[in-house]
Design a protein around this motif. Structure first.
Motif, short mmCIF file in Angstrom:
data_model
loop_
_atom_site.label_atom_id
_atom_site.label_comp_id
_atom_site.label_asym_id
_atom_site.label_seq_id
_atom_site.Cartn_x
_atom_site.Cartn_y
_atom_site.Cartn_z
N GLY A 32 19.95 47.59 32.90
CA GLY A 32 19.48 46.40 33.61
C GLY A 32 18.28 46.68 34.47
O GLY A 32 17.34 45.88 34.54
N ARG A 33 18.29 47.84 35.13
CA ARG A 33 17.14 48.24 35.95
C ARG A 33 15.89 48.35 35.09
O ARG A 33 14.81 47.85 35.45
N GLN A 34 16.02 48.99 33.92
CA GLN A 34 14.88 49.14 33.02
C GLN A 34 14.36 47.79 32.56
O GLN A 34 13.16 47.55 32.51
N MET A 35 15.27 46.87 32.24
CA MET A 35 14.86 45.53 31.84
C MET A 35 14.10 44.84 32.97
O MET A 35 13.08 44.18 32.73
N ALA A 36 14.60 44.96 34.20
CA ALA A 36 13.95 44.32 35.36
C ALA A 36 12.57 44.92 35.61
O ALA A 36 11.62 44.20 35.91
N VAL A 37 12.45 46.24 35.48
CA VAL A 37 11.15 46.90 35.68
C VAL A 37 10.16 46.40 34.63
O VAL A 37 9.01 46.07 34.96
N GLU A 38 10.60 46.32 33.38
CA GLU A 38 9.71 45.87 32.30
C GLU A 38 9.27 44.41 32.49
O GLU A 38 8.18 44.04 32.08
N ARG A 39 10.09 43.60 33.13
CA ARG A 39 9.80 42.17 33.31
C ARG A 39 9.23 41.83 34.68
O ARG A 39 8.96 40.67 34.95
#
Length: 95
Positions: free
Chosen positions: A58-65
């Motif tokens: 989830g953290r990676q998804m948030a960083v990418e977005r």
């Protein structure tokens, strides 16, 4: 299913990622699994056996977005919120 036991569900969004509206990412528990979904999606984008695995994804998804990552407790209450990048955080709390 990948080698970590994650099942990915795609939602045919804009592949460039920069032109589409970016929703916050929610990490939550459901049906004995930890899941992540962007705000507005009905279905989870990733599923995990542990909360730690789901938080990392989830953290990676948030960083990418460039979005906020909302991590819920098992009971559904919000346990933590993180904004990416940090410069977008409206609270401006140090630490």
């Amino acid at each position: 299913m990948n080698r970590l036991g994650q099942i990915f569900v795609t939602d045919h969004a804009d592949k460039g990622g920069h032109d589409m509206a970016k929703g916050d990412i929610e990490t939550y528990s459901e049906d004995g699994q930890w899941k992540n979904r962007p705000e507005g999606n009905q279905r989870a984008s990733t599923r995990h056996d542990t909360k730690a695995e789901a938080e990392a994804a989830g953290r990676q998804m948030a960083v990418e977005r460039d979005a906020e990552h909302v991590i819920k407790k098992k009971d559904g209450a919000i346990g933590e919120k993180n904004t990416y990048p940090r410069s977008r955080d409206p609270r401006q709390i140090k630490g």
